[in-house]
Design a protein around this motif. Structure first.
Motif, short mmCIF file in Angstrom:
data_model
loop_
_atom_site.label_atom_id
_atom_site.label_comp_id
_atom_site.label_asym_id
_atom_site.label_seq_id
_atom_site.Cartn_x
_atom_site.Cartn_y
_atom_site.Cartn_z
N LYS A 35 -7.18 -11.04 -7.22
CA LYS A 35 -8.57 -10.65 -6.91
C LYS A 35 -9.46 -10.78 -8.14
O LYS A 35 -9.05 -10.42 -9.25
CB LYS A 35 -8.61 -9.22 -6.37
CG LYS A 35 -8.15 -8.19 -7.38
CD LYS A 35 -8.44 -6.77 -6.88
CE LYS A 35 -7.84 -5.75 -7.81
NZ LYS A 35 -6.95 -4.81 -7.15
N ASN A 56 -7.84 -8.89 -2.23
CA ASN A 56 -8.41 -7.64 -1.69
C ASN A 56 -9.67 -7.81 -0.86
O ASN A 56 -10.05 -6.91 -0.14
CB ASN A 56 -8.80 -6.70 -2.84
CG ASN A 56 -7.61 -6.11 -3.54
OD1 ASN A 56 -6.81 -6.85 -4.08
ND2 ASN A 56 -7.50 -4.80 -3.53
N ILE A 77 -4.23 -7.19 0.61
CA ILE A 77 -3.86 -5.87 0.10
C ILE A 77 -5.06 -4.94 -0.03
O ILE A 77 -4.95 -3.86 -0.60
CB ILE A 77 -3.13 -5.98 -1.26
CG1 ILE A 77 -4.03 -6.62 -2.32
CG2 ILE A 77 -1.83 -6.79 -1.12
CD1 ILE A 77 -3.47 -6.49 -3.74
N MET A 159 3.62 0.22 2.68
CA MET A 159 2.98 -0.04 1.40
C MET A 159 2.28 1.25 0.95
O MET A 159 1.79 2.01 1.78
CB MET A 159 1.96 -1.16 1.60
CG MET A 159 1.08 -1.51 0.42
SD MET A 159 -0.45 -0.54 0.30
CE MET A 159 -1.47 -1.66 -0.66
N MET A 161 -0.14 3.16 -2.49
CA MET A 161 -0.81 3.14 -3.79
C MET A 161 -0.99 4.60 -4.19
O MET A 161 -1.84 5.29 -3.65
CB MET A 161 -2.19 2.50 -3.60
CG MET A 161 -2.54 1.53 -4.66
SD MET A 161 -3.92 0.54 -4.10
CE MET A 161 -5.11 0.96 -5.30
N MET A 203 2.47 -1.42 -9.46
CA MET A 203 1.47 -2.36 -9.97
C MET A 203 1.77 -2.59 -11.45
O MET A 203 2.83 -2.21 -11.93
CB MET A 203 0.07 -1.79 -9.74
CG MET A 203 -0.08 -1.12 -8.37
SD MET A 203 -1.77 -0.93 -7.76
CE MET A 203 -2.52 0.07 -8.99
N SER A 204 0.83 -3.22 -12.17
CA SER A 204 1.11 -3.59 -13.57
C SER A 204 1.70 -2.46 -14.39
O SER A 204 2.63 -2.64 -15.17
CB SER A 204 -0.19 -4.06 -14.26
OG SER A 204 -0.61 -5.28 -13.71
N ARG A 219 3.17 -5.45 -6.66
CA ARG A 219 1.87 -6.13 -6.65
C ARG A 219 1.27 -6.04 -8.06
O ARG A 219 0.80 -4.99 -8.47
CB ARG A 219 0.92 -5.47 -5.64
CG ARG A 219 1.53 -5.27 -4.24
CD ARG A 219 0.56 -4.55 -3.34
NE ARG A 219 0.05 -3.32 -3.93
CZ ARG A 219 0.59 -2.11 -3.73
NH1 ARG A 219 1.63 -1.95 -2.94
NH2 ARG A 219 0.07 -1.06 -4.34
N VAL A 220 1.32 -7.15 -8.79
CA VAL A 220 0.95 -7.12 -10.20
C VAL A 220 -0.24 -8.05 -10.46
O VAL A 220 -0.16 -9.25 -10.18
CB VAL A 220 2.16 -7.52 -11.07
CG1 VAL A 220 1.76 -7.52 -12.55
CG2 VAL A 220 3.33 -6.57 -10.83
N GLY A 221 -1.33 -7.48 -10.97
CA GLY A 221 -2.52 -8.27 -11.26
C GLY A 221 -2.79 -8.41 -12.74
O GLY A 221 -2.57 -9.46 -13.34
N THR A 222 -3.23 -7.31 -13.34
CA THR A 222 -3.65 -7.32 -14.73
C THR A 222 -2.60 -7.91 -15.68
O THR A 222 -2.95 -8.68 -16.57
CB THR A 222 -3.99 -5.87 -15.18
OG1 THR A 222 -4.89 -5.31 -14.21
CG2 THR A 222 -4.61 -5.84 -16.55
N ARG A 228 -9.77 -7.37 -15.32
CA ARG A 228 -10.81 -7.83 -14.41
C ARG A 228 -12.17 -7.30 -14.83
O ARG A 228 -12.28 -6.19 -15.26
CB ARG A 228 -10.50 -7.37 -12.98
CG ARG A 228 -9.27 -8.00 -12.41
CD ARG A 228 -9.01 -7.50 -11.00
NE ARG A 228 -8.58 -6.11 -11.00
CZ ARG A 228 -7.31 -5.71 -11.07
NH1 ARG A 228 -6.35 -6.59 -11.15
NH2 ARG A 228 -7.01 -4.43 -11.06
C1 LIG Z 1 -5.72 -4.52 -7.71
C2 LIG Z 1 -4.52 -4.07 -6.95
C3 LIG Z 1 -3.22 -4.24 -7.49
C4 LIG Z 1 -2.95 -4.81 -8.86
O1 LIG Z 1 -3.25 -3.85 -9.83
P1 LIG Z 1 -2.98 -4.14 -11.39
O2 LIG Z 1 -3.06 -2.80 -12.00
O3 LIG Z 1 -4.05 -5.07 -11.85
O4 LIG Z 1 -1.63 -4.75 -11.50
C5 LIG Z 1 -2.15 -3.86 -6.69
N1 LIG Z 1 -2.33 -3.34 -5.47
C6 LIG Z 1 -3.54 -3.15 -4.93
C7 LIG Z 1 -3.66 -2.58 -3.58
C8 LIG Z 1 -4.68 -3.50 -5.66
O5 LIG Z 1 -5.89 -3.29 -5.13
#
Ligand SMILES: *Cc1c(COP(=O)(O)O)cnc(C)c1O
Length: 228
Positions: A35, A56, A77, A159, A161, A203-204, A219-222, A228
């Motif tokens: 995202k 997202n 997600i 799932m 968070m 996540m990260s 689910r890994v972004g950063t 971001r």
């Molecule tokens: C943005 C997001 C992530 C990734 O988060 P990071 O901290 O960047 O790894 C994972 N899951 C969901 C639902 C998110 O919105």
């Protein structure tokens, strides 16, 4: 560090953490959360061998999936409103954030129109966090029962968070609760006995803890694409 190097680092950490807790690393899927990053970043990740991405926002994802969808898979997600269900049904391979029977019914109807079946996860608000979407743990049994009646939609797992904090250990009890919930639902016969139940959590900042607690999808972004 490049995107390719970041992916290698994370895959090797997933491997190490999984082995340390007696799990098979192959049972853990990395979803690269792209995202707010451009298609070129996803392209770089694909070239490094990463083939599953998380998005997202529908509008943002549409452009990227039109461009790259034939080369990789996309999980949705984010929070999905029923009025975006039609386009989500067309675009995504998996929707991880179904949290109401209304949304499930709408999705099922659009999937039937498209002649396709979709795998979904139920988003559970395990921390009962007012700021997060997802359904309460106590509502999952009913929703699973209702969705079983709907065509073209298959629930493959849960799932979550957890509430955000800096310390990854704070997330551990929530991850444990999601795993326990999945076992209870399985014991009630609400998931097929033969199939493993997917647990998308971590996540990260805390994916290592999530793996120790049974995550099958992280689910890994950063940590892949940067801030971001
Ligand atoms: C943005 C997001 C992530 C990734 O988060 P990071 O901290 O960047 O790894 C994972 N899951 C969901 C639902 C998110 O919105």
């Amino acid at each position: 560090m490049s995107i390719a190097e970041n992916i290698q680092t994370i895959l090797s950490r997933i491997d190490t953490v999984a082995r340390e807790c007696g799990r098979d690393p192959k049972d853990i899927q990395l979803v690269a959360v792209s995202k707010l990053f451009p298609a070129s970043a996803i392209d770089e990740a694909i070239k490094a061998g990463q083939l599953v991405f998380g998005e997202n926002y529908i509008q943002e994802a549409e452009k990227k999936i039109d461009e790259l969808g034939s080369r990789c898979r996309f999980h949705f997600i984010g929070h999905l409103q029923s009025n975006k269900a039609k386009i989500a049904a067309r675009l995504f391979d998996v929707i991880e954030t179904v949290d109401s029977v209304k949304l499930a019914r709408t999705l099922s109807r659009h999937l039937q129109d498209l002649g396709r079946t979709m795998q979904i996860l139920l988003q559970v608000n395990i921390g009962e966090d007012e700021n997060k979407s997802g359904l309460a743990a106590a509502e999952t049994e009913k929703l699973l029962g209702d969705i079983r009646e709907l065509p073209n939609i298959e629930v493959i797992g849960l799932m979550t968070m957890p509430p955000f904090t800096d310390d990854p250990e704070d997330a551990r009890p929530y991850f444990q609760q999601l795993r326990e919930l999945s076992q209870q639902l399985k014991d009630l016969g609400l998931f097929p006995q033969e199939r493993k139940i997917e647990l998308s959590m971590g996540m990260s900042n805390d994916y290592h803890v999530a793996i120790q607690e049974g995550a099958t999808i992280v689910r890994v972004g950063t940590a892949i694409f940067g801030h971001r």
